[in-house]
Every structure is written in structure tokens, then in C-alpha cells.
Design a protein around this motif. Structure first.
Motif, PDB file in Angstrom:
ATOM      1  N   ALA A  21       0.724  -1.111  -0.144  1.00  0.00           N
ATOM      2  CA  ALA A  21      -0.137  -0.008   0.035  1.00  0.00           C
ATOM      3  C   ALA A  21       0.892   1.119   0.225  1.00  0.00           C
ATOM      4  CB  ALA A  21      -0.723  -0.103   1.410  1.00  0.00           C
ATOM      5  N   LEU A  22       1.771   1.311   0.850  1.00  0.00           N
ATOM      6  CA  LEU A  22       2.714   2.311   0.968  1.00  0.00           C
ATOM      7  C   LEU A  22       3.576   2.678  -0.309  1.00  0.00           C
ATOM      8  CD1 LEU A  22       3.902   2.270   4.715  1.00  0.00           C
ATOM      9  CD2 LEU A  22       2.458   3.922   3.654  1.00  0.00           C
ATOM     10  N   VAL A  24       2.481   1.978  -3.199  1.00  0.00           N
ATOM     11  CA  VAL A  24       1.461   2.770  -4.316  1.00  0.00           C
ATOM     12  C   VAL A  24       1.262   4.268  -3.867  1.00  0.00           C
ATOM     13  CG1 VAL A  24      -0.976   3.096  -5.148  1.00  0.00           C
ATOM     14  CG2 VAL A  24       0.216   0.630  -4.549  1.00  0.00           C
ATOM     15  N   PHE A  25       1.277   4.628  -2.581  1.00  0.00           N
ATOM     16  CA  PHE A  25       1.227   6.043  -2.333  1.00  0.00           C
ATOM     17  C   PHE A  25       2.404   6.777  -2.659  1.00  0.00           C
ATOM     18  CE2 PHE A  25      -1.917   4.364   1.227  1.00  0.00           C
ATOM     19  CZ  PHE A  25      -2.987   4.382   0.266  1.00  0.00           C
ATOM     20  N   VAL A  27       4.693   5.993  -4.966  1.00  0.00           N
ATOM     21  CA  VAL A  27       4.925   6.100  -6.351  1.00  0.00           C
ATOM     22  C   VAL A  27       3.817   7.337  -7.064  1.00  0.00           C
ATOM     23  CG1 VAL A  27       4.870   5.083  -8.576  1.00  0.00           C
ATOM     24  CG2 VAL A  27       6.114   4.028  -6.650  1.00  0.00           C
ATOM     25  N   PHE A  28       2.432   7.050  -6.661  1.00  0.00           N
ATOM     26  CA  PHE A  28       1.419   7.904  -7.149  1.00  0.00           C
ATOM     27  C   PHE A  28       0.921   9.028  -6.593  1.00  0.00           C
ATOM     28  CE2 PHE A  28       1.410   3.710  -9.459  1.00  0.00           C
ATOM     29  CZ  PHE A  28       1.463   4.170 -10.750  1.00  0.00           C
ATOM     30  N   PHE A  29       1.535   8.967  -5.041  1.00  0.00           N
ATOM     31  CA  PHE A  29       1.058  10.553  -4.400  1.00  0.00           C
ATOM     32  C   PHE A  29       2.201  11.335  -4.041  1.00  0.00           C
ATOM     33  CE2 PHE A  29      -3.525   9.577  -3.634  1.00  0.00           C
ATOM     34  CZ  PHE A  29      -3.761  11.147  -3.644  1.00  0.00           C
ATOM     35  N   ILE A  30       3.003  10.725  -3.233  1.00  0.00           N
ATOM     36  CA  ILE A  30       4.159  11.635  -2.516  1.00  0.00           C
ATOM     37  C   ILE A  30       5.003  11.905  -3.492  1.00  0.00           C
ATOM     38  CG2 ILE A  30       5.788  11.625  -0.579  1.00  0.00           C
ATOM     39  CD1 ILE A  30       3.000  11.117   0.054  1.00  0.00           C
ATOM     40  N   TYR A  31       5.675  11.172  -4.422  1.00  0.00           N
ATOM     41  CA  TYR A  31       6.653  11.446  -5.362  1.00  0.00           C
ATOM     42  C   TYR A  31       6.180  12.429  -6.298  1.00  0.00           C
ATOM     43  CZ  TYR A  31       9.521  11.267  -9.548  1.00  0.00           C
ATOM     44  OH  TYR A  31      10.322  11.476 -10.574  1.00  0.00           O
ATOM     45  N   PRO A  32       4.640  12.464  -6.853  1.00  0.00           N
ATOM     46  CA  PRO A  32       4.366  13.253  -7.755  1.00  0.00           C
ATOM     47  C   PRO A  32       4.231  14.740  -7.202  1.00  0.00           C
ATOM     48  CG  PRO A  32       3.069  11.250  -7.742  1.00  0.00           C
ATOM     49  CD  PRO A  32       3.787  11.200  -6.786  1.00  0.00           C
ATOM     50  N   ILE A  33       3.973  14.730  -5.816  1.00  0.00           N
ATOM     51  CA  ILE A  33       4.046  16.098  -5.198  1.00  0.00           C
ATOM     52  C   ILE A  33       5.115  16.934  -5.457  1.00  0.00           C
ATOM     53  CG2 ILE A  33       3.693  17.202  -3.144  1.00  0.00           C
ATOM     54  CD1 ILE A  33       1.476  15.474  -2.323  1.00  0.00           C
ATOM     55  N   TYR A  35       7.738  15.961  -7.582  1.00  0.00           N
ATOM     56  CA  TYR A  35       8.088  15.991  -8.760  1.00  0.00           C
ATOM     57  C   TYR A  35       7.282  17.444  -9.477  1.00  0.00           C
ATOM     58  CZ  TYR A  35       8.818  14.767 -13.865  1.00  0.00           C
ATOM     59  OH  TYR A  35       9.052  14.469 -15.107  1.00  0.00           O
ATOM     60  N   MET A  36       6.138  17.632  -9.157  1.00  0.00           N
ATOM     61  CA  MET A  36       5.252  18.914  -9.358  1.00  0.00           C
ATOM     62  C   MET A  36       6.093  20.102  -9.037  1.00  0.00           C
ATOM     63  SD  MET A  36       1.283  19.456  -9.440  1.00  0.00           S
ATOM     64  CE  MET A  36       1.256  20.010  -7.486  1.00  0.00           C
ATOM     65  N   LEU A 274      -2.065  23.260  -4.384  1.00  0.00           N
ATOM     66  CA  LEU A 274      -1.593  22.378  -3.000  1.00  0.00           C
ATOM     67  C   LEU A 274      -1.341  23.434  -1.863  1.00  0.00           C
ATOM     68  CD1 LEU A 274      -0.130  19.587  -2.643  1.00  0.00           C
ATOM     69  CD2 LEU A 274       1.974  20.780  -2.929  1.00  0.00           C
TER      70      LEU A 274
ATOM     71  N   THR B  88      -4.101  -4.686  -1.418  1.00  0.00           N
ATOM     72  CA  THR B  88      -2.953  -4.103  -0.763  1.00  0.00           C
ATOM     73  C   THR B  88      -3.591  -3.427   0.466  1.00  0.00           C
ATOM     74  OG1 THR B  88      -3.753  -1.958  -1.904  1.00  0.00           O
ATOM     75  CG2 THR B  88      -1.889  -3.101  -2.820  1.00  0.00           C
ATOM     76  N   THR B 114      -2.628  11.307   2.529  1.00  0.00           N
ATOM     77  CA  THR B 114      -2.883  10.994   1.196  1.00  0.00           C
ATOM     78  C   THR B 114      -4.492  11.245   1.122  1.00  0.00           C
ATOM     79  OG1 THR B 114      -2.800   8.655   1.531  1.00  0.00           O
ATOM     80  CG2 THR B 114      -0.958   9.821   0.565  1.00  0.00           C
ATOM     81  N   LEU B 121      -5.323  16.960  -7.792  1.00  0.00           N
ATOM     82  CA  LEU B 121      -4.135  17.855  -7.643  1.00  0.00           C
ATOM     83  C   LEU B 121      -3.059  17.597  -8.399  1.00  0.00           C
ATOM     84  CD1 LEU B 121      -4.053  19.801  -4.448  1.00  0.00           C
ATOM     85  CD2 LEU B 121      -1.967  19.400  -5.433  1.00  0.00           C
ATOM     86  N   ILE B 122      -2.851  16.401  -8.607  1.00  0.00           N
ATOM     87  CA  ILE B 122      -1.286  15.772  -9.050  1.00  0.00           C
ATOM     88  C   ILE B 122      -1.397  15.187 -10.259  1.00  0.00           C
ATOM     89  CG2 ILE B 122      -0.283  15.909  -6.722  1.00  0.00           C
ATOM     90  CD1 ILE B 122      -0.947  12.888  -6.594  1.00  0.00           C
ATOM     91  N   PRO B 125       1.962  15.690 -12.889  1.00  0.00           N
ATOM     92  CA  PRO B 125       3.061  14.621 -12.869  1.00  0.00           C
ATOM     93  C   PRO B 125       2.962  13.185 -12.825  1.00  0.00           C
ATOM     94  CG  PRO B 125       2.586  15.684 -10.862  1.00  0.00           C
ATOM     95  CD  PRO B 125       1.808  16.486 -11.929  1.00  0.00           C
ATOM     96  N   VAL B 126       1.911  12.796 -12.510  1.00  0.00           N
ATOM     97  CA  VAL B 126       1.354  11.291 -12.586  1.00  0.00           C
ATOM     98  C   VAL B 126       1.239  11.194 -14.049  1.00  0.00           C
ATOM     99  CG1 VAL B 126      -0.513   9.513 -12.083  1.00  0.00           C
ATOM    100  CG2 VAL B 126       0.254  11.157 -10.376  1.00  0.00           C
ATOM    101  N   GLU B 129       4.645  10.643 -15.299  1.00  0.00           N
ATOM    102  CA  GLU B 129       5.116   9.339 -14.863  1.00  0.00           C
ATOM    103  C   GLU B 129       4.706   8.254 -15.859  1.00  0.00           C
ATOM    104  OE1 GLU B 129       5.848   8.358 -10.177  1.00  0.00           O
ATOM    105  OE2 GLU B 129       3.940   8.784 -10.907  1.00  0.00           O
ATOM    106  N   SER B 148      -4.107   1.153  -4.375  1.00  0.00           N
ATOM    107  CA  SER B 148      -4.355   1.201  -3.026  1.00  0.00           C
ATOM    108  C   SER B 148      -5.317   2.387  -2.682  1.00  0.00           C
ATOM    109  CB  SER B 148      -2.982   1.356  -2.118  1.00  0.00           C
ATOM    110  OG  SER B 148      -3.174   1.200  -0.746  1.00  0.00           O
TER     111      SER B 148
END
Lengths: 295, 275
Positions: A21-22, A24-25, A27-33, A35-36, A274, B88, B114, B121-122, B125-126, B129, B148
Motif C-alpha cells: 500500500a505504501l 502505491v502511495f 509512487v503515485f502520491f508522494i513522489y508526484p507532489i 515532482y510537481m 496544493l 493492498t 494522502t 491535484l497531481i 506529474p502522474v 510518470e 491502494s
């Protein structure tokens, strides 16, 4: 006795369980923030192999752009009106409909139903209802001696029309959450208030509203964050027009990212969104920990 | 006093009727329009029941694009997301509910962050990616970002916590393996939460327009909501009868689910949100 390998396994086990689960978060949540935020200081058109570092130029360009200021204003008007209208109407409806029985259940179900319908369907349906010539809405208001209105096709009414759709869609969910909140208030408190001969208005202000405040704040922050990301209704009903009157933040970012390919500029707008959402969330938790009455 | 009371009751019922009308009439109008001829859609005052139901409107909407393809994409993507989410979130929720481990507070805080930050919002970047991994226009590209769910972990953790400790201790004394406890004991106990989350997840991804629009540039992985929105381009801006027929294709499956599972759906969307 446990062997040492199995005790290491026991220690590692919970980490193994949360990893998928972490991941996924991450790669698709924390990193994109991040990266943006990184992209927001570059000038880049997505196809070019090089990104030009421009510092905070994207931000200063955004803040001095009249179109973007209009977008911020639109987003604010849309959010504030939608949240205030939805919450106040829902609270009234909740006080009215908070009764058990099949009939009340049916009414609650009916007003809730728009919440599970796709925003695409809702947007198309309301585009049809708001058709200036053949729409049902102009016919209905003509029965009361009003109109005809141009609804979505005039800059004076377009944003208001989108707010109307959002309020219509949101009322059912908010009403039911309020009802759930009302039902968790212990009945004994009301009995005590009745013994004290407290007037209904006073009981509401001194008792019901404070007890309901966690629900109220939860709904306020959820509808605020939801309103800030409005996209579907705009994309389908107005495309941000007429004359930019319904353009809001997420749609603006979408336009600059996917139509004009100004990735850095769009990312900078994303960073501003954000920051706004972050501040709102902080305010929410601050208020929750200080002002809100806890049961 | 008695007369006043019964008068109030009548007014109450009438007002509730008006309330139901405000929310139901648009849908009735949608159904009515979907069965009309084009000239009939322009008659005022409106005819609520079309003279001869035009069932071919539905065929016309369905044939305006590769709708079977859209439909299958929608099913595969919504179901794929749900399956991966279950894989997950169940172990994660179990670990957060039942084990004490270093850093669990920080990691759970991360999950909650999250939950608060909207995914819309993102998207930029996604998108970049997924593009660099060549996952645009693929089913996988539409599924993975949602593999997840913070909401799911939050919901499930609550119900795992409510399972009495004695039950787990008893199972451990019987030398049951931890994964067996999770599957045979915890999951059945958490069934209501799992169904709740399943409905929530499936409906919201079935309805989603934004991500498939942003993450796809051609038809290969596009879903039903995109197909419906596109009818306007293929059939023209004012063919409201065909558009509303298309719209019903999207709405009816969800309305049928709603009809049969109204109580659980309302619970899924409402009551668990506030606890």
C-alpha cells in the motif's frame, strides 16, 4: 522457544504488510507532489528534451496574469457559495427529515441519489435542462413569471448555474451525514433541556449545533476540498467559458498542461492549489483540536 | 389544536413531495427525453410521455462509438482497481490495527495525508510518470495509480480494531498462522466494511471521467463516461434525445445497484465517513 530467525521475521512482518500500500502511495502520491514542485521552476513543453530553469518566474507570471486572477476569483466564489449553500440547506433538511419510517427513508434515498450518479451524466442532463430555448428549467421558471435565462451561455449567470448543479448534487450526501450526526447526540441531553424549559431555538444554538460541530467541520472541509477540484461539470457544460467566467483551478491546470503544453506553468498553478488545500487542511485540524466540541 | 396538527401534517407531506420532485424530476425528464423524437424534444409545454417511444435512440447512442469496447474497459478497470485495492489494503489495515511496530504512527500519518490531498491535484506529474513508463492508453495505467486506497485502509482498520482480542488470542493458542487468522477470522468479521468499501470504490471508478480523459489519448483504454460525453461530437449538439439515451446507458447499472443495495450504499458513502 522462538528461534532467532522467526523473531526477526516477527519484527519485519508488519512492515511487509504495509509495504504494498505504501509503495502505491509513494509512487503515485508522494513522489508526484515533489515532482510537481520540481517542474514548477522550469520552462518545458513536454516534447523538448531539455528543461529550462526559470526560478520563480512561472509563479510571478501566474500572479500577474489577469486570466489566472479571474480563475482564482471564480474558484473562490464557486467554493464559498457551494459550501455555504450546500451546508445550510442540508442542515435545515436534516433537522426536518431526521425521522425514522419508510416514508422518510424514501425521501432520504431520493435526495441522495444524485450523489452516486456520474458527473458526466449529471452535466449532460443539466446542460439539457439549462438549454436556453428548449430546456425544462426556463419553462418551469416561466410558470412563476420569470425568465427566460441564458444559464450557461451568459457570463453573468454561467458560474451561478454551475453552483446550482453542485448544490443540487451535494445536498443529499450532506443531509444524510448531518442526520447521522444528529442521531449520535444522546437523547438524554434533550430531555434535560426540555425539563429546563429551554426554547427550541436556544436548544438548537446551545446544544444541537455545538454537538454537531465535528460533523459540520468534517463536511465543510470535505466540500471545500471537493469544490476546489471541480472539473467534470466545467469540462462538459462550459469549457471554462463564456469569456473565462467559469474557469477554475483544476480546469486551468488541465488547459495549460494538455492544450498549451506549458508544463512548468501548469505545475506552478498546481503548487498554488496544493498550498491552498494544505492551508485549508491545517485550519481544519487546528479548529478540530481547539474549538470543536468533542463527545 | 387537532385540526391544526393534521393541517401541519398535510403541509409536511406536500413539502416533502416538492423536495422529492426537485431531485427526481430531472431524472424523469432524462428518461422521457430519451424516448422522444427530435421534434418532440422542442414542444412546449412539454409532453412528459412520448407519443411513440423511440427505442432506436438507444441503438443510435450505442452505435455512435465502440460502446461494447467502452463497456468492457469500464468493467475491467473498475474491477481491476477493486481487486488490487483489496490485496493492498487488507494486510496494511491489519498491520495498522493489530501490530505495534516502530514508525507505525508516522506511516499511518502518511496514509492520512494522502486521504486529505485530492488526487486531481497531481494529475500532471502522474501523467508524465505514466508516460515515461509507456503506460498511457493502457488498462494498467488507469488501474495502478488507484491500486491502494487510504480511505479503504482507514475504514478497514477501524473494523479490524473492533474484533475482540480474546478471539485472536484463542486462535493463536490453537497455533493458527497469522495469515490464517487474517483470512479466516478477521476478514469475515470485517465483511460489512469490505462490502461498504467495495461498493464505494466500484461506483466511484465506474463513474470517473477525469482520469480516463487525462490519461488516454486514443480509444484503446477509454471508458463508458468518455464514450457518453463523446456522443455530443458524433451526433450533434442538439440531439438531446440520443444524448439522454446514452446517458441512461451509463446511469442505469448504477441505479439498479442503488435500488437493491440502497441501505448499504448510503452507509458506505455516509455513515462510515464520519466515524
Amino acid at each position: 522457544m522462538m528461534s532467532s530467525t522467526s523473531s526477526i521475521w516477527h519484527k519485519l512482518r508488519p512492515y511487509g504488510m504495509v509495504t504494498p500500500a505504501l509503495a502505491v502511495f509513494g509512487v503515485f502520491f508522494i513522489y508526484p507532489i515533489f515532482y510537481m514542485i520540481y517542474l514548477s521552476v522550469f520552462d518545458w513543453n513536454f516534447v523538448s528534451p531539455t528543461k529550462d530553469y526559470v526560478g520563480l518566474q512561472n509563479f510571478s507570471a501566474l500572479l500577474s496574469d489577469d486570466e489566472f486572477r479571474q480563475v482564482i476569483l471564480n474558484t473562490t466564489i464557486y467554493t464559498v457559495s457551494t459550501v455555504l449553500l450546500t451546508l445550510s440547506i442540508s442542515l435545515l433538511l436534516a433537522l426536518w427529515l431526521n425521522r425514522s419510517g419508510a416514508f422518510y427513508g424514501f425521501v432520504q434515498g431520493a435526495i441522495f441519489s444524485p450523489h452516486i450518479i456520474s458527473l458526466v451524466s449529471i452535466s449532460l442532463l443539466w446542460s439539457w435542462l439549462m438549454d436556453p430555448e428548449y430546456g425544462l428549467l426556463n419553462w418551469v421558471i416561466s410558470l412563476f413569471g420569470f425568465g427566460p435565462l441564458e444559464w450557461l451561455s451568459h457570463p453573468d449567470t454561467s458560474l451561478m448555474s454551475l453552483i446550482l448543479v453542485a448544490v443540487w448534487k451535494g445536498i443529499g450526501f450532506n443531509t444524510l451525514v448531518f442526520i447521522a450526526g444528529l442521531q449520535s447526540i444522546p437523547q438524554s441531553i434533550y430531555e434535560a433541556a426540555a425539563l429546563d424549559r429551554s426554547k427550541p431555538w436556544r436548544t438548537f444554538m446551545r446544544l444541537t449545533l455545538p454537538m454537531l460541530s465535528p460533523t459540520l467541520f468534517f463536511l465543510a472541509i470535505m466540500s471545500m476540498i471537493g469544490s476546489f477540484q471541480v472539473f467534470e461539470t466545467i469540462a462538459i457544460m462550459t469549457q471554462g467559458g463564456p469569456v473565462n467566467s467559469t474557469n477554475t483551478l483544476v480546469y486551468y491546470i488541465y488547459q495549460y498542461g494538455f492544450r498549451f503544453f506549458k508544463i512548468g506553468y501548469a505545475s506552478a498553478a498546481g503548487v498554488i492549489l496544493l498550498v491552498i488545500v494544505g492551508i485549508l487542511t491545517l485550519i481544519y485540524f487546528r479548529l478540530l483540536s481547539k474549538k470543536v466540541h468533542y463527545r | 389544536m387537532k385540526v391544526l396538527n393534521s393541517l401541519l401534517k398535510v403541509v409536511n407531506v406536500i413539502l416533502m413531495g416538492v423536495l422529492v420532485l426537485i431531485f427526481a424530476l430531472p431524472f424523469v425528464w432524462m428518461v422521457s427525453t430519451s424516448l422522444k423524437t427530435l421534434p418532440e424534444t422542442m414542444i412546449f409545454p412539454p409532453e412528459w410521455i412520448p407519443a411513440a417511444p423511440q427505442w432506436q435512440n438507444f441503438m443510435q447512442a450505442w452505435n455512435s462509438g465502440p460502446f461494447l469496447h467502452y463497456f468492457m474497459n469500464s468493467v475491467m478497470i473498475s474491477a481491476g482497481i477493486l481487486l488490487l485495492q483489496m490485496i493492498t489494503i487488507i494486510p496494511a489495515a491489519y498491520a495498522f490495527a493489530r501490530f505495534e511496530f516502530k514508525g507505525s504512527g508516522i506511516l499511518f500519518g502518511l496514509v492520512m495525508v494522502t486521504l486529505m490531498i485530492p488526487s486531481q491535484l497531481i494529475f500532471l506529474p502522474v501523467y508524465l510518470e505514466l508516460s515515461s513508463w509507456n503506460l498511457l492508453n493502457t488498462h494498467l495505467g488507469l488501474i495502478l495509480p488507484f491500486a491502494s486506497s487510504a480511505f479503504g485502509i482507514f475504514l478497514l482498520r477501524q473494523s479490524f480494531k473492533q474484533v475482540p482480542n480474546e478471539l485472536i488470542e484463542a486462535a493463536r493458542l490453537d497455533k493458527a498462522k497469522e495469515w490464517k487468522i487474517m483470512i479466516k477470522l478477521m476478514i469475515p468479521m470485517a465483511r460489512p466494511a469490505l462490502i461498504t468499501f467495495g461498493l464505494f470504490s466500484f461506483i466511484s471508478h465506474w463513474n470517473d471521467y477525469f482520469w480516463p480523459l487525462v490519461m488516454t489519448t486514443n480509444e484503446t483504454a477509454r471508458t463508458l463516461p468518455l464514450g457518453i460525453a463523446k456522443i455530443r461530437e458524433t451526433e450533434g449538439l442538439t440531439t438531446w434525445n440520443v444524448l439522454m439515451a446514452g446517458n441512461l446507458i451509463l446511469v442505469v447499472p448504477i441505479l439498479i445497484i442503488f435500488f437493491f443495495a440502497q441501505r448499504s450504499i448510503i452507509k458506505a458513502f455516509v455513515y462510515n465517513g464520519v466515524k
